[in-house]
Design a protein around this motif. Structure first.
Motif, PDB file in Angstrom:
ATOM      1  N   THR A 171      34.389  26.467 -92.494  1.00  0.00           N
ATOM      2  CA  THR A 171      35.002  27.758 -92.974  1.00  0.00           C
ATOM      3  C   THR A 171      34.090  28.366 -94.036  1.00  0.00           C
ATOM      4  OG1 THR A 171      36.150  26.574 -94.451  1.00  0.00           O
ATOM      5  CG2 THR A 171      37.260  26.942 -92.377  1.00  0.00           C
ATOM      6  N   LEU A 172      33.232  27.431 -94.648  1.00  0.00           N
ATOM      7  CA  LEU A 172      32.477  28.299 -95.789  1.00  0.00           C
ATOM      8  C   LEU A 172      31.213  28.922 -94.966  1.00  0.00           C
ATOM      9  CD1 LEU A 172      31.937  28.122 -98.710  1.00  0.00           C
ATOM     10  CD2 LEU A 172      30.611  26.248 -98.279  1.00  0.00           C
ATOM     11  N   LEU A 173      30.907  28.125 -94.073  1.00  0.00           N
ATOM     12  CA  LEU A 173      29.704  28.698 -93.086  1.00  0.00           C
ATOM     13  C   LEU A 173      30.238  30.241 -92.708  1.00  0.00           C
ATOM     14  CD1 LEU A 173      27.004  28.684 -91.913  1.00  0.00           C
ATOM     15  CD2 LEU A 173      27.862  27.722 -90.005  1.00  0.00           C
ATOM     16  N   ARG A 174      31.292  30.166 -92.172  1.00  0.00           N
ATOM     17  CA  ARG A 174      31.988  31.320 -91.367  1.00  0.00           C
ATOM     18  C   ARG A 174      31.993  32.518 -92.391  1.00  0.00           C
ATOM     19  NH1 ARG A 174      37.762  30.527 -89.422  1.00  0.00           N
ATOM     20  NH2 ARG A 174      37.950  30.784 -91.665  1.00  0.00           N
ATOM     21  N   SER A 175      32.566  32.105 -93.699  1.00  0.00           N
ATOM     22  CA  SER A 175      32.424  33.208 -94.764  1.00  0.00           C
ATOM     23  C   SER A 175      31.144  33.820 -94.983  1.00  0.00           C
ATOM     24  CB  SER A 175      33.034  32.412 -96.023  1.00  0.00           C
ATOM     25  OG  SER A 175      34.310  31.935 -95.751  1.00  0.00           O
ATOM     26  N   PHE A 176      30.213  33.139 -95.182  1.00  0.00           N
ATOM     27  CA  PHE A 176      28.658  33.752 -95.160  1.00  0.00           C
ATOM     28  C   PHE A 176      28.258  34.574 -93.882  1.00  0.00           C
ATOM     29  CE2 PHE A 176      28.319  30.111 -98.312  1.00  0.00           C
ATOM     30  CZ  PHE A 176      28.223  30.883 -99.333  1.00  0.00           C
ATOM     31  N   VAL A 177      28.617  33.894 -92.939  1.00  0.00           N
ATOM     32  CA  VAL A 177      28.455  34.795 -91.783  1.00  0.00           C
ATOM     33  C   VAL A 177      29.222  35.974 -91.684  1.00  0.00           C
ATOM     34  CG1 VAL A 177      28.550  34.633 -89.262  1.00  0.00           C
ATOM     35  CG2 VAL A 177      27.458  32.728 -90.200  1.00  0.00           C
TER      36      VAL A 177
ATOM     37  N   ARG B 112      27.557  47.400 -91.692  1.00  0.00           N
ATOM     38  CA  ARG B 112      28.041  48.900 -92.524  1.00  0.00           C
ATOM     39  C   ARG B 112      26.840  49.135 -93.295  1.00  0.00           C
ATOM     40  NH1 ARG B 112      33.906  48.621 -94.147  1.00  0.00           N
ATOM     41  NH2 ARG B 112      34.941  48.614 -92.108  1.00  0.00           N
ATOM     42  N   GLY B 113      26.134  48.306 -93.758  1.00  0.00           N
ATOM     43  CA  GLY B 113      24.997  48.487 -94.555  1.00  0.00           C
ATOM     44  C   GLY B 113      25.175  49.163 -96.138  1.00  0.00           C
ATOM     45  N   ASP B 114      26.547  49.503 -96.523  1.00  0.00           N
ATOM     46  CA  ASP B 114      26.499  50.357 -97.794  1.00  0.00           C
ATOM     47  C   ASP B 114      26.916  48.950 -98.736  1.00  0.00           C
ATOM     48  OD1 ASP B 114      27.126  51.347-100.341  1.00  0.00           O
ATOM     49  OD2 ASP B 114      28.783  52.693 -99.359  1.00  0.00           O
ATOM     50  N   THR B 115      26.104  48.267 -99.418  1.00  0.00           N
ATOM     51  CA  THR B 115      26.384  46.888-100.118  1.00  0.00           C
ATOM     52  C   THR B 115      27.564  47.377-101.357  1.00  0.00           C
ATOM     53  OG1 THR B 115      24.435  46.438 -99.621  1.00  0.00           O
ATOM     54  CG2 THR B 115      25.320  45.107-101.510  1.00  0.00           C
ATOM     55  N   GLU B 116      27.485  48.464-101.824  1.00  0.00           N
ATOM     56  CA  GLU B 116      28.241  48.799-103.167  1.00  0.00           C
ATOM     57  C   GLU B 116      29.650  48.973-102.554  1.00  0.00           C
ATOM     58  OE1 GLU B 116      28.775  48.791-106.804  1.00  0.00           O
ATOM     59  OE2 GLU B 116      26.761  48.600-106.094  1.00  0.00           O
ATOM     60  N   ALA B 117      30.070  49.436-101.495  1.00  0.00           N
ATOM     61  CA  ALA B 117      31.496  49.894-100.965  1.00  0.00           C
ATOM     62  C   ALA B 117      31.783  48.360-100.419  1.00  0.00           C
ATOM     63  CB  ALA B 117      31.278  50.744 -99.708  1.00  0.00           C
ATOM     64  N   LEU B 118      31.058  47.381-100.320  1.00  0.00           N
ATOM     65  CA  LEU B 118      31.452  46.158 -99.470  1.00  0.00           C
ATOM     66  C   LEU B 118      31.989  45.147-100.713  1.00  0.00           C
ATOM     67  CD1 LEU B 118      29.224  45.997 -96.315  1.00  0.00           C
ATOM     68  CD2 LEU B 118      31.781  46.652 -96.546  1.00  0.00           C
ATOM     69  N   LYS B 119      31.492  45.326-101.854  1.00  0.00           N
ATOM     70  CA  LYS B 119      31.620  44.362-102.728  1.00  0.00           C
ATOM     71  C   LYS B 119      33.140  43.816-102.827  1.00  0.00           C
ATOM     72  CE  LYS B 119      27.741  45.177-105.989  1.00  0.00           C
ATOM     73  NZ  LYS B 119      27.365  45.478-107.258  1.00  0.00           N
TER      74      LYS B 119
ATOM     75  N   ILE C  25      33.207  41.590-100.118  1.00  0.00           N
ATOM     76  CA  ILE C  25      32.693  40.392 -99.813  1.00  0.00           C
ATOM     77  C   ILE C  25      33.265  39.267-100.939  1.00  0.00           C
ATOM     78  CG2 ILE C  25      30.302  39.463-100.968  1.00  0.00           C
ATOM     79  CD1 ILE C  25      29.049  42.181 -99.854  1.00  0.00           C
ATOM     80  N   THR C  26      33.954  40.215-102.170  1.00  0.00           N
ATOM     81  CA  THR C  26      34.245  39.081-103.302  1.00  0.00           C
ATOM     82  C   THR C  26      35.717  38.362-102.544  1.00  0.00           C
ATOM     83  OG1 THR C  26      33.792  40.566-104.763  1.00  0.00           O
ATOM     84  CG2 THR C  26      35.773  38.978-105.331  1.00  0.00           C
ATOM     85  N   ALA C  27      36.369  38.950-101.667  1.00  0.00           N
ATOM     86  CA  ALA C  27      37.646  38.797-101.077  1.00  0.00           C
ATOM     87  C   ALA C  27      37.434  37.557 -99.937  1.00  0.00           C
ATOM     88  CB  ALA C  27      38.349  39.771-100.320  1.00  0.00           C
ATOM     89  N   ILE C  28      36.157  37.640 -99.270  1.00  0.00           N
ATOM     90  CA  ILE C  28      35.675  36.777 -98.165  1.00  0.00           C
ATOM     91  C   ILE C  28      35.543  35.461 -98.932  1.00  0.00           C
ATOM     92  CG2 ILE C  28      33.883  36.228 -96.543  1.00  0.00           C
ATOM     93  CD1 ILE C  28      34.164  39.088 -95.485  1.00  0.00           C
ATOM     94  N   LEU C  29      34.397  35.788-100.128  1.00  0.00           N
ATOM     95  CA  LEU C  29      34.309  34.392-100.534  1.00  0.00           C
ATOM     96  C   LEU C  29      35.469  33.699-101.242  1.00  0.00           C
ATOM     97  CD1 LEU C  29      30.925  35.404-102.411  1.00  0.00           C
ATOM     98  CD2 LEU C  29      31.440  33.862-100.924  1.00  0.00           C
TER      99      LEU C  29
END
Length: 164
Positions: free
Chosen positions: A37-43, A52-59, A62-66
Motif C-alpha cells: 500500500t505504501l508503494l502503491r501510494s508513491f506509484v 497531469r503535469g501541474d505539480t501545484e494543482a496536485l499538492k 498528493i497530500t491526501a494520497i500520502l
C-alpha cells in the motif's frame, strides 16, 4: 516411542491448529501488503504527476494520497500483528476482527472499481501496471477474507474445546 509419548489429537484440536496456522499466515500477508500500500501510494503520486503535469494543482491530491497511504500502512500492520498474535494463542482483540471485515469489504469494492475502470487504469498506469494492481488486490482480498474466516473459526473451536 513409548505408549505414553504417543498422543492422538482430537479432530477439533487438529482443525484449531490448522486455523491458527492460517491466521498467522494471513497476518503475515497483511504486514507484507502494508508495504504494497505504501508503494502503491508513491506509484499513484508519480502517475498523477506524469498524467497531469501541474505539480501545484496536485499538492492537495498528493497530500491526501500520502495520508491515506500512511493510515492504511498503520492499520494493516496492526491487523497483521493482531492476527499473528491470536494465531500464536495470545490475547484476542475484537477491534482487529472488525477491522479485518471492513478491510475485506473495501478490498472487494476496490476490485470492482478496478474491473469497471480498467481502461482508465490502463491509460494511467499502463496495461501491465493495471493487471498487476488488479492481481495484487485480488490476492489481498483473499488474505483478508482468510484472516477473518480463520479468526472466527479459531474462536469457535476454542469455545468448543474449552480453550479460551
Amino acid at each position: 516411542m513409548t505408549k505414553e509419548e504417543l498422543t492422538i489429537q482430537s479432530p477439533e484440536n487438529i482443525r484449531l491448529q490448522k486455523y491458527r496456522s492460517s491466521l498467522m499466515a494471513s497476518g503475515g500477508a497483511m504486514i507484507i501488503f502494508s508495504l504494497w500500500t505504501l508503494l502503491r501510494s508513491f506509484v499513484q503520486i508519480e502517475a498523477k504527476l506524469n498524467y497531469r503535469g501541474d505539480t501545484e494543482a496536485l499538492k492537495p491530491w498528493i497530500t491526501a494520497i500520502l495520508i491515506v497511504g500512511i493510515v492504511e500502512l498503520v492499520l494493516m500492520i496492526y491487523l497483521g500483528i493482531s492476527a499473528r498474535g491470536e494465531g500464536m494463542g495470545r490475547k484476542k482483540r475484537r477491534p482487529y476482527l472488525v477491522l479485518g471485515i471492513i478491510v475485506a469489504a473495501l478490498s472487494a469494492v476496490s476490485i470492482l472499481y478496478l474491473i469497471f475502470d480498467f481502461q482508465v487504469e490502463c491509460q494511467v498506469y499502463g496495461v501491465i501496471g493495471a493487471i498487476v494492481t488488479l492481481a495484487v488486490e485480488i490476492t489481498f482480498f483473499y488474505a483478508a477474507l482468510d484472516l477473518v474466516v480463520s479468526a472466527i473459526r479459531v474462536r469457535k473451536l476454542e469455545e468448543e474445546t474449552g480453550r479460551a
